[in-house]
Write an enzyme that holds these catalytic residues in place. Structure first.
Site, PDB file in Angstrom:
ATOM      1  N   LYS A 159       0.860  -1.315  -0.051  1.00 53.53           N
ATOM      2  CA  LYS A 159      -0.069  -0.018   0.100  1.00 53.53           C
ATOM      3  C   LYS A 159       0.920   1.390  -0.027  1.00 53.53           C
ATOM      4  O   LYS A 159       1.293   1.946   0.960  1.00 53.53           O
ATOM      5  CB  LYS A 159      -0.862  -0.338   1.252  1.00 53.53           C
ATOM      6  CG  LYS A 159      -2.392   0.354   0.849  1.00 53.53           C
ATOM      7  CD  LYS A 159      -3.217   0.035   1.887  1.00 53.53           C
ATOM      8  CE  LYS A 159      -4.232   1.533   2.222  1.00 53.53           C
ATOM      9  NZ  LYS A 159      -5.287   1.342   1.115  1.00 53.53           N
TER      10      LYS A 159
HETATM   11  N1  PMP Z   1      -7.906  -2.315  -3.018  1.00 51.58           N
HETATM   12  C1  PMP Z   1      -7.009  -0.978  -2.914  1.00 51.58           C
HETATM   13  C2  PMP Z   1      -6.389  -0.539  -4.046  1.00 51.58           C
HETATM   14  C3  PMP Z   1      -7.269  -0.356  -1.584  1.00 51.58           C
HETATM   15  O1  PMP Z   1      -6.738   0.994  -1.654  1.00 51.58           O
HETATM   16  C4  PMP Z   1      -8.037  -1.112  -0.779  1.00 51.58           C
HETATM   17  C5  PMP Z   1      -8.144  -0.301   0.526  1.00 51.58           C
HETATM   18  N2  PMP Z   1      -7.270  -0.415   1.441  1.00 51.58           N
HETATM   19  C6  PMP Z   1      -8.654  -2.161  -0.651  1.00 51.58           C
HETATM   20  C7  PMP Z   1      -8.315  -2.934  -2.185  1.00 51.58           C
HETATM   21  C8  PMP Z   1      -9.349  -2.740   0.283  1.00 51.58           C
HETATM   22  O2  PMP Z   1      -8.364  -3.386   1.162  1.00 51.58           O
HETATM   23  P1  PMP Z   1      -8.765  -3.594   2.798  1.00 51.58           P
HETATM   24  O3  PMP Z   1      -9.963  -4.420   2.718  1.00 51.58           O
HETATM   25  O4  PMP Z   1      -7.709  -4.374   3.460  1.00 51.58           O
HETATM   26  O5  PMP Z   1      -9.103  -2.105   3.418  1.00 51.58           O
END
Ligand code: PMP
Length: 311
Positions: A159
């Protein structure tokens, strides 16, 4: 109304939010060399308790992202959870749901794009937060003309701050064209995910989602949803490459993520998905999910970490 944030964890301690400031010369600000997370904590009215959802999973992902960027942080996932609980207690959020943003970043000040030989730091803040996408029960979606960043360009499973310019292009083109969200294809033309959420569809009673090798973020909500579909709803869930036009003829489709939670997709590229109304799988899943994150499914209590002392 509760407002915030009033504090941040910054340079090793909790400070008033006004004091949590970095220089314009900060490496991460110039080159996008930061990694972040996004968590939620939910207020449970009956228990007067704020429950953080799956914090250790989120912090482990932050640490994995940091590892990709050659950052060595002086904190474990457990340390980060301790910091977060202190921060939320200091904010004393009650009666509201909260969004939490941990951020690890190259904090050295100066010019020179690289990952090595740089200092790094860790910060975190938390603010009251409601829904993220306006039409949660029937969003209108298009396919983005942008492509998802490839693992050999900027890894989507990390991320990484700079990588979110890609998400911003995707989201803004969709929003300015009048859509709620966009789906984005990977370099091979298959579905990756939304701008900041993972994607699922239902066809003939089977649930499909792109595999973690389709340049997706390895979502914690995705993992939670797969578990709920299999264990609570008895459904078959298949992780496989998905074509664009499969969504056109899907019975149901939805996005999931910490921010968006569970959002039904009612229409894609002007075609109704299924009946064009939220279907039974998404409806049931949303009920389960909101009960789960609020700490109402006692069998999953290890995923709900309380902020305040029980009384
Ligand atoms: N894909 C992307 C590109 C994101 O930024 C997020 C948000 N964090 C998600 C998927 C979903 O991830 P999570 O369920 O861990 O929040």
């Amino acid at each position: 109304m509760t407002t915030g944030p009033n504090y941040a964890f910054f340079q090793g301690k909790i400070v008033p939010i006004e004091e949590a400031k970095v220089s314009v010369m900060t490496h991460a600000f110039n080159y996008g060399t930061g990694v972040f997370g996004g968590l939620r904590a939910y207020w449970n009215e009956e228990e007067e308790q704020l429950y953080i959802f799956r914090p250790l999973d989120h912090f482990r992902r932050v640490l994995n992202s940091a590892k990709m960027l050659l950052m060595e942080l002086p904190y474990t996932a457990e340390d980060m959870l301790g910091i977060l609980r202190d921060l939320l207690r200091k904010e004393n959020y009650r009666g509201v749901d909260v969004y939490i943003r941990p951020l690890a970043y190259k904090s050295s000040e100066g010019i020179g794009v690289r990952l090595h030989d740089l200092e790094c730091d860790f910060t975190m803040f938390a603010l009251p937060f409601g829904s993220y996408i306006p039409n949660e029960e029937g969003s209108r979606v298009t396919f983005s003309s942008w492509a998802r960043i490839d693992d050999n360009m900027i890894p989507a499973r990390g991320k990484i701050v700079g990588a979110y310019a890609n998400s911003a292009f995707i989201k803004t083109d969709a929003a300015l064209a009048g859509y709620d969200e966009a789906l984005v294809l990977d370099q091979s033309g298959h579905i990756s995910e939304g701008s900041a959420e993972n994607f699922f569809m239902v066809r003939d009673g089977v649930v499909y989602t792109p595999p973690i090798t389709s340049n997706i973020l390895e979502g914690i909500t995705r993992r939670t949803v797969i578990h709920l579909l299999r264990e609570e709803m008895g459904m078959e869930v298949v992780e496989r490459v998905i074509d664009r036009t499969e969504v056109y003829i899907a019975d149901e489709a939805f996005f999931c993520g910490t921010g968006v939670q569970i959002v039904a997709i009612a229409e894609v590229d002007h075609r109704p998905v299924g009946t064009g109304q939220m279907g039974p799988v998404v409806r049931r899943l949303r009920e389960l999910y909101f009960d789960l994150v609020r700490g109402k499914l006692l069998r999953y209590r290890e995923w709900n970490v309380p902020v305040y002392e029980a009384h």
